[in-house]
Design a protein around this motif. Structure first.
Motif, short mmCIF file in Angstrom:
data_model
loop_
_atom_site.label_atom_id
_atom_site.label_comp_id
_atom_site.label_asym_id
_atom_site.label_seq_id
_atom_site.Cartn_x
_atom_site.Cartn_y
_atom_site.Cartn_z
N PRO A 182 0.83 -1.21 0.00
CA PRO A 182 0.00 0.00 0.00
C PRO A 182 0.87 1.26 0.00
CG PRO A 182 0.00 -1.03 2.17
CD PRO A 182 0.75 -1.97 1.25
N ARG A 183 0.33 2.31 -0.64
CA ARG A 183 1.11 3.56 -0.72
C ARG A 183 1.30 4.20 0.65
NH1 ARG A 183 2.78 5.47 -5.51
NH2 ARG A 183 1.84 4.41 -7.28
N GLU A 184 0.39 3.94 1.53
CA GLU A 184 0.53 4.52 2.87
C GLU A 184 0.69 3.41 3.88
OE1 GLU A 184 -2.48 7.34 3.88
OE2 GLU A 184 -2.20 8.43 2.00
N SER A 186 3.12 1.24 4.45
CA SER A 186 3.90 0.02 4.23
C SER A 186 5.36 0.28 4.58
CB SER A 186 3.80 -0.42 2.76
OG SER A 186 4.80 -1.39 2.50
N ASN A 187 5.82 -0.39 5.64
CA ASN A 187 7.22 -0.25 6.03
C ASN A 187 8.16 -0.74 4.93
OD1 ASN A 187 6.85 0.88 8.48
ND2 ASN A 187 7.13 -0.98 9.67
N TYR A 188 7.75 -1.85 4.33
CA TYR A 188 8.65 -2.45 3.35
C TYR A 188 8.82 -1.55 2.12
CZ TYR A 188 11.21 -6.16 1.01
OH TYR A 188 12.20 -6.88 0.41
N ALA A 189 7.72 -0.92 1.72
CA ALA A 189 7.81 -0.01 0.57
C ALA A 189 8.73 1.17 0.89
CB ALA A 189 6.42 0.50 0.21
N ARG A 190 8.55 1.72 2.08
CA ARG A 190 9.41 2.85 2.45
C ARG A 190 10.88 2.43 2.49
NH1 ARG A 190 6.13 5.01 7.67
NH2 ARG A 190 4.25 3.99 7.06
N ALA A 191 11.09 1.25 3.07
CA ALA A 191 12.46 0.74 3.17
C ALA A 191 13.06 0.55 1.77
CB ALA A 191 12.46 -0.56 3.94
N LEU A 192 12.26 0.03 0.85
CA LEU A 192 12.75 -0.20 -0.52
C LEU A 192 13.23 1.10 -1.16
CD1 LEU A 192 10.13 -2.64 -2.14
CD2 LEU A 192 12.55 -3.11 -1.74
N PHE A 193 12.41 2.13 -1.06
CA PHE A 193 12.75 3.38 -1.75
C PHE A 193 13.90 4.12 -1.04
CE2 PHE A 193 8.69 2.42 -3.66
CZ PHE A 193 9.00 2.62 -4.99
N LEU A 194 13.94 4.01 0.29
CA LEU A 194 15.07 4.63 0.99
C LEU A 194 16.35 3.87 0.66
CD1 LEU A 194 13.73 5.65 4.51
CD2 LEU A 194 14.33 7.11 2.59
N ALA A 195 16.25 2.56 0.56
CA ALA A 195 17.43 1.75 0.21
C ALA A 195 17.94 2.16 -1.16
CB ALA A 195 17.07 0.27 0.24
N MET A 196 17.02 2.41 -2.06
CA MET A 196 17.41 2.82 -3.41
C MET A 196 18.13 4.18 -3.37
SD MET A 196 14.98 4.07 -6.46
CE MET A 196 15.33 5.76 -6.09
N ALA A 442 13.00 8.96 -5.36
CA ALA A 442 12.39 8.04 -4.39
C ALA A 442 11.10 8.65 -3.82
CB ALA A 442 13.37 7.75 -3.26
N TYR A 443 11.17 9.93 -3.51
CA TYR A 443 10.01 10.61 -2.93
C TYR A 443 8.85 10.65 -3.92
CZ TYR A 443 7.40 14.20 -0.42
OH TYR A 443 6.42 14.89 0.26
N SER A 444 9.19 10.77 -5.20
CA SER A 444 8.13 10.87 -6.22
C SER A 444 7.34 9.57 -6.36
CB SER A 444 8.74 11.25 -7.57
OG SER A 444 9.42 10.14 -8.12
N SER A 445 7.83 8.49 -5.76
CA SER A 445 7.12 7.21 -5.86
C SER A 445 5.75 7.28 -5.18
CB SER A 445 7.94 6.11 -5.18
OG SER A 445 7.99 6.35 -3.78
N GLY A 446 5.62 8.18 -4.20
CA GLY A 446 4.36 8.28 -3.47
C GLY A 446 4.31 7.37 -2.26
N TYR A 447 5.33 6.54 -2.08
CA TYR A 447 5.34 5.64 -0.93
C TYR A 447 5.98 6.29 0.30
CZ TYR A 447 4.02 1.71 -3.91
OH TYR A 447 3.35 0.87 -4.75
N LEU A 448 6.72 7.35 0.06
CA LEU A 448 7.44 8.01 1.17
C LEU A 448 6.76 9.32 1.53
CD1 LEU A 448 11.14 7.62 0.02
CD2 LEU A 448 10.14 6.58 2.04
N ARG A 449 6.67 9.57 2.83
CA ARG A 449 6.25 10.89 3.26
C ARG A 449 7.50 11.64 3.68
NH1 ARG A 449 2.73 8.71 7.92
NH2 ARG A 449 4.64 7.50 7.94
N LEU A 450 7.36 12.93 3.81
CA LEU A 450 8.54 13.72 4.14
C LEU A 450 9.15 13.26 5.47
CD1 LEU A 450 10.17 16.00 2.94
CD2 LEU A 450 8.82 17.60 4.27
#
Lengths: 485, 414
Positions: A182-184, A186-196, A442-450
């Protein structure tokens, strides 16, 4: 009567409060005027003690560029061009000298590195490497995340970190999509984009190829002190910070965003499919891989003897001799503007040092706040790491290097220390999307909040500064980079 | 001023009950302006009551026979007199009768009488280039509609842009109107009629320094609302007419069937986000639904920053005799109108000089509020400098707000 079709240019209505729009629209003329006023003020102020007339003019140009670079009111490269125009016209250095500085070796090294990276991307070899790594190691949520993190870092050893982020973003997005994250929330999604994003940045400081900062700093160092770095020397100086940050970065990611999924089977299947679709490596891929490998080896073993730029350009020539890349392909991938930016920054930095302006700035700024070489390093790196959160990495180097060289002269620090002291912290922006294109992507993915970036990013920034200071204090003297105490 | 004599109350009464024309009016040398253009016998007259309140008062003998109001000319003055059932005069007030615009008597270069192209209402030049309303063409006109219902013209007869420009020029040259008000009727199209009006709006924008209002129906796609603002429309109306869903189905079959109440509300809400405060409005007709329903509508619209304008139900000849409105029932509705708009801090200055509807600012009298600041600001816009400032601000705001997608990407520095 024919009914008109909607305009091709899609209309957007900005519904934010008017004062905000107004502020956004009027900031440009205000900032342009501010730069001009600052320039005139510095030029016309009574000549300070210890500063020559040429130094005062150089300082005025530097102040103007400072305003424009920090605020990005003009494209970075246009500000550099402005500096190039002003340096000879105000008599700081001659036009001949200015343009000679512009043709610095660092500029051609960056050009060569860009072209080699373009070849890697265009032939698909970079994507193949990324997919292969993920296929080989990413079978569980934890190993997939770790592979993504390390793969981004590894790729950034050899090509621009921004290009790596742009390349791996679609893969990361697809992983998130097939795992139905989910876009909001999801720990795993946030972790993925931060890892990237973080992986590319940490890897980007490891060699001279991760971005333009290091070649720019080296170019400015060479023009002001005649000293330089080989490819291997730079990597040797940077690797402890990279190693520490890879460990700390991983810990920050998994502690702030504990893995909340059990399986990545779907992602695994997609990655396998992608690899299958790629087929066997083509002759072109293999050839470009070989040229890249040979160039890397040549940089490491013959960089000092033949020059980094020479080797890079030789690699480029070979690629064109073998028809592995066409010029139109190349034009899509090379950021020509950034070359102008680097050339101008190097010219300005050299003019600042030769005219004595950088020494004067150092004496009235950092020299007053720091008493020992280590304190100087602490202040310079802290300023660099903070500025880079909101500014272009290269602009930070362009601003800090002339001052850092001046400080080095005053404190008796080896000027060579100042290149990594400025360039390494300037590459570490972890907290804000505006800090670097990798973060923005990464932020533009929509999975990360500021706030997903702010707090963990701040922890990593603090760790990065500590890692830098520890490396500079205890490790650099071991490899001949004496900071002194 | 006693409630029964304040201009908004008079407007309400006049709009509802009409007035009888004294013979002195009929022999007056300057013909008075009809609200419905110069078309044959005037059904109503435009008058300006004290405090600049415009009203369109019915004057047809059949509909106004029992009216207590009489309009007469006394020397140079035009006077409105009200008498009670015993014939005792209870009110005598001087009003301004608006002369018939001279351009009504002229023809365009194509030979069309100008009054057929545009009519002056209040200070607005009302232009309906399409001629026929789509609801009428489908046999589902609103029951109370005066303009669209009788129209049978095909859309092929739409007025050419050049002809419209010619008439606007004529009206502005003689100072008959300040603003241009386009009305497209219903179009069964993605754009709700704005695509049809776009060339007219753009042409007027190009040739005249004026504010443009449009009354259309909601487009299917909200992007057309954004485009409407971007193309130069300053004020926009999607007329819901009544808030009660059953009443809407009963009286406005086309509106309910082809668009639906919810779409009106959605589109109005979006328009209120895009357009300046106080420039998106919708009419609510009192007298065709319970007052409580109208008040709920006022609250709901004001909550979306949409300005409700209350209009008085006026029966077209085809529908039957006039229903009587109870002033005691309508007064609280109008008081609510003013209070709701004020509470939501919606700009009340834009809605002015409407002869067919009661604006929130006019309704202040029913709430017992002077609204001095709002009145003063509105008054400023009547001066040349104030009007120029209003137009300049509207243009400036549009320049700030309207962007193309390309600009947006550039601004994001991605």
């Amino acid at each position: 009567m024919a009914v008109p079709q909607p305009s091709r240019a899609e209309i957007l209505i900005d519904t934010r409060p008017l004062w905000r729009i107004l502020a956004e629209r009027t900031y440009r003329p205000i900032l342009l005027s501010t730069g001009l006023v600052v320039y005139l003020m510095v030029r016309t102020m009574p000549q300070p003690e210890g500063l020559s007339p040429a130094g005062q003019n150089a300082l005025a140009i530097f102040a103007l560029c400072l305003v424009y670079w920090v605020t990005s009111v003009l494209p970075l490269m246009v500000t550099s061009l402005l500096a190039i125009v002003l340096l000879p016209t105000t008599g700081v250095i001659s036009a001949k000298e200015t343009y000679a500085l512009f043709g610095n070796e660092a500029v051609f090294f960056i050009l060569g590195a860009f072209i080699l990276a373009a070849a890697l991307i265009k032939c698909g070899l970079s994507s193949r490497i990324a997919i292969t790594i993920l296929r080989r190691f990413g079978h569980t949520p934890r190993t997939l995340l770790l592979s993504l993190f390390l793969m981004n870092a590894f790729m950034s050893f050899f090509m621009s970190e921004h290009a790596v982020a742009a390349m791996t973003f679609p893969i990361t997005l697809e992983i998130a999509r097939v795992l139905r994250l989910p876009r909001e929330g999801s720990n795993y999604a946030r972790a993925l984009f931060l890892a990237m994003a973080w992986g590319t940045q940490i890897g980007g400081i490891a060699t001279l190829l991760g971005g333009g900062r290091a070649p720019l700093a080296i170019g400015m160092l060479r023009e002001t002190s005649g000293q330089s770095y080989s490819f291997a020397e730079w990597t040797l100086a940077a690797w402890p910070i990279v190693a520490i940050l890879l460990v700390v970065g991983w810990q920050v990611i998994v502690r702030f965003f504990p893995i909340d999924i059990d399986s990545v089977r779907d992602a695994d299947a997609v990655i396998a499919q992608k690899l299958l679709r790629m087929g066997r490596p083509s002759v072109r891929e293999k050839s470009i891989g070989l040229v890249m490998l040979a160039t890397l080896v040549a940089w490491i073993v013959g960089g000092e003897e033949f020059g980094l730029a020479n080797i890079a350009l030789a690699g480029v020539v070979v690629i064109f001799l073998l028809r592995l890349l066409t010029w139109p392909d190349l034009e899509q991938y090379v950021n020509w503007g950034i070359l102008l930016m680097y050339g101008g920054a190097i010219a300005l930095g050299a003019a600042m040092t030769r005219s004595g302006a950088s020494g004067w700035v150092a004496s009235v700024t950092v020299s007053r706040w720091a008493q020992t070489p280590l304190q100087v390093l602490a202040v310079i790196s802290a300023i660099g790491i903070l500025l880079t959160e909101a500014m272009s990495h290269s602009a930070v180097v362009a601003l800090l290097m002339p001052v850092a060289i001046g400080i080095a002269q005053q404190f008796g620090i080896d000027p060579r220390v100042m290149a990594p002291a400025v360039a390494l912290p300037a590459g570490l922006a972890f907290t804000l999307p505006v800090g670097t294109p990798g973060n923005a992507i990464a932020y533009s993915s929509g999975y990360l909040r500021l706030r997903d970036m702010l707090v963990p990013g701040f922890v990593l920034v603090a760790a990065a500064w500590l890692a830098f200071m520890a490396t500079a204090t205890w490790y650099w003297p071991l490899i001949g980079l004496g900071v002194g105490r | 001023m006693r409630p029964a004599t304040h201009p908004a109350y008079l407007k309400l009464e006049l709009a509802e009950r009409g007035l009888v024309l004294d013979p002195s009016v009929r022999i007056h040398s300057a013909p008075f302006r009809s609200s419905t253009g110069a078309d044959a016998v005037a059904r109503s007259l435009d008058l300006v009551l004290p405090q600049g309140v415009w009203v369109s008062a019915p004057v047809e003998e059949r509909a106004t026979a029992g009216s207590p109001f009489r309009l007469l000319v006394d020397g140079d003055r035009v006077v409105l007199v009200r008498r009670d059932p015993d014939g005792v005069e209870t009110l005598r007030v001087e009003v301004r009768a608006v002369p018939q615009p001279r351009f009504y008597e002229r023809h365009t270069t194509r030979g069309t009488p100008m009054w057929r192209v545009a009519a002056v209402h209040g200070s607005h030049l009302l232009i309906n280039p399409a001629g026929a309303c789509g609801f009428s063409l489908r046999g589902t006109p609103c029951r109370f509609c005066v303009e669209g219902a009788p129209a049978t013209a095909e859309r092929d007869a739409a007025a050419p842009v050049e002809e419209v420009l010619e008439v606007v020029r004529a009206a502005f040259d003689e100072g008959a109107a300040e603003f241009v008000y386009f009305n497209s009727g219903f179009f069964d199209a993605e754009d709700g009629g704005m695509g049809f009006l776009a060339p007219y709006v753009e042409a007027v924008r190009r040739h005249f320094d004026t504010l443009i209002a449009t009354q259309v129906h909601p487009p299917r796609d909200n992007r057309w609302i954004d485009r409407t603002y971007a193309m130069g429309v300053d004020a926009l109306s999607y007329n819901l007419e009544m808030f009660d869903e059953d009443a809407l189905k009963r009286h406005c079959v086309g509106r309910a069937r082809y668009i639906g109440r919810e779409r009106y509300l959605e589109a109005l809400a979006r328009a209120a986000e895009v357009f300046p405060s106080g420039t998106v409005w919708t009419d609510l007709v009192v007298g065709l639904e319970p007052p409580q329903s109208t008040m709920r509508g006022i609250d709901a619209l004001a909550a979306m920053a949409v300005v409700p304008v209350v209009s008085v139900f006026r029966t077209p000849e085809a529908v039957g005799p006039r229903a009587s409105l109870d002033g005691a029932e309508v007064a609280p509705v109008l008081a609510r109108l003013y209070r709701a708009v004020k509470e939501r801090r919606i700009n009340m200055g834009w809605m002015r000089d409407l002869s067919l509807g009661i604006t929130p600012l006019e309704a202040r009298h029913f709430a017992g509020d002077g609204a001095r600041l709002a009145v003063a600001v509105q008054r400023l816009t009547r001066f040349r400098l104030g009007a120029l400032a209003a137009r300049s601000l509207a243009r400036f705001r549009r320049r700030l707000r309207v962007r193309t997608v390309g600009e947006s990407f550039d601004a994001s520095h991605v």
